[in-house]
Design a protein around this motif. Sequence first.
Motif, short mmCIF file in Angstrom:
data_model
loop_
_atom_site.label_atom_id
_atom_site.label_comp_id
_atom_site.label_asym_id
_atom_site.label_seq_id
_atom_site.Cartn_x
_atom_site.Cartn_y
_atom_site.Cartn_z
N ALA A 1 51.83 74.15 -45.47
CA ALA A 1 51.47 72.98 -44.67
C ALA A 1 52.13 71.71 -45.17
O ALA A 1 51.49 70.67 -45.33
N ASN B 1 46.24 68.15 -40.66
CA ASN B 1 47.17 68.30 -39.54
C ASN B 1 46.48 68.84 -38.29
O ASN B 1 46.77 68.40 -37.18
N ASP B 2 45.57 69.79 -38.49
CA ASP B 2 44.90 70.41 -37.34
C ASP B 2 43.80 69.53 -36.76
O ASP B 2 43.34 69.78 -35.64
N ASN B 3 43.37 68.54 -37.53
CA ASN B 3 42.25 67.69 -37.08
C ASN B 3 42.58 66.21 -37.29
O ASN B 3 41.75 65.43 -37.79
N ALA C 1 35.75 71.16 -40.11
CA ALA C 1 37.21 71.30 -40.06
C ALA C 1 37.72 72.12 -41.25
O ALA C 1 38.57 73.00 -41.10
N LYS D 1 41.07 80.26 -41.34
CA LYS D 1 42.43 80.44 -40.84
C LYS D 1 43.36 80.91 -41.96
O LYS D 1 44.17 81.82 -41.77
N ASN E 1 51.42 66.05 -39.27
CA ASN E 1 51.13 65.76 -37.87
C ASN E 1 51.43 64.29 -37.62
O ASN E 1 50.92 63.42 -38.32
N MET F 1 46.51 71.20 -44.29
CA MET F 1 46.41 71.95 -43.05
C MET F 1 45.25 71.43 -42.19
O MET F 1 45.38 71.26 -40.98
N THR G 1 39.54 75.80 -41.36
CA THR G 1 40.84 75.94 -42.00
C THR G 1 40.82 77.03 -43.05
O THR G 1 41.77 77.81 -43.18
N SER H 1 53.82 78.24 -43.23
CA SER H 1 52.64 77.72 -42.55
C SER H 1 51.52 77.45 -43.53
O SER H 1 50.83 76.43 -43.45
#
Length: 331
Positions: free
Chosen positions: A173, A116-118, A135, A142, A177, A113, A139, A170
């Motif tokens: 993950a 993917n987000d960073n 990061a 989150k 990305n 996760m 996460t 979600s």
Amino acid sequence: MSISDVSSQLGGSIQRTSSSVPSPSASSASGGGTARAIGGTTGGIADSVSLSPLASSLRDESLTAFNALSAETRTQLSSLVDSGKLTGEDVHNALKQRLKESRLTAYSATFRMAHNDNAGLFSSDDTTSDDFRKALSATSAKREELMGKLSLLDQRGQGASEQYGEISTSLMAQGTNPALLLAQSGNQRMILDPFQGFSITQPADSRMAYTRKEADAAYKLKDAGVDLSSIDKALRSLGERDAASLIAERTGQPSTHTVAQDREFTSDDSLFPSISLPTSQARTDAPAMGQRVQLREEVMAAWEAMQKGGVGAFEDAKSAQQYREGIRVSY
């Protein structure tokens, strides 16, 4: 197999002082908190487990896991032991395996996760360990929020709702990305844990790595008719909590929870062999992009060579994967 999955199994080991095995009604040391005593009332349903033979076998991780299970599952496990279909040690080892696998699943999913987000962090030579640390911290926060939403849905009896499924997906993950494809080699996604600090030989982390005996015990539970997925769902919040604590520990961040090492674990029995790298490649900081590509290739080569060489009682990587897939955590 992704490096984020592989690397999570290879952290350094911290020895803890051995202590006496707690009685089934005592606090569990494995999770750093107080476990509910065996026997009692859950959801209005009275359940009881005799002190022999199951309760006397439960300790540390298995006691923590057992106390998180539903009354029905606890009763089923007790009955299987009383009938002789399983031993108390089978249940102890199987529950340890499920809790460790839950931690490992949440740990790996947290890194996926965060990746993917960073994704931009992996394409810049200016990226620092502190960037990864921030990061991962974001996460973890989150995921804690998402787990809170799942818990609320469960309390409302909406565990099978579409919203529950979306949040659960979600959290896993599993998607990638597209920006991470730049850090991909061949058909495998390979991203290093920058806090892993690869050394010549790294023992598996006993809090996430389990033994062949523990894995075999999980298969015994499965063959005896125990629904492993119900156990996994009950242990999910524990796995997420422990994974967040392990990540905080590894990244040097504060945490209110500590996950104790498994005092019964030995690296020689680990299902996950240590990876050996050349001395020149040992690192403790997040390497530059070009170095990360080279290190990824070396780690994967070392891992595949060990699997093909029969390390860990497996003939090759495929058989190892098939064995683990049969008892992977399922939510």
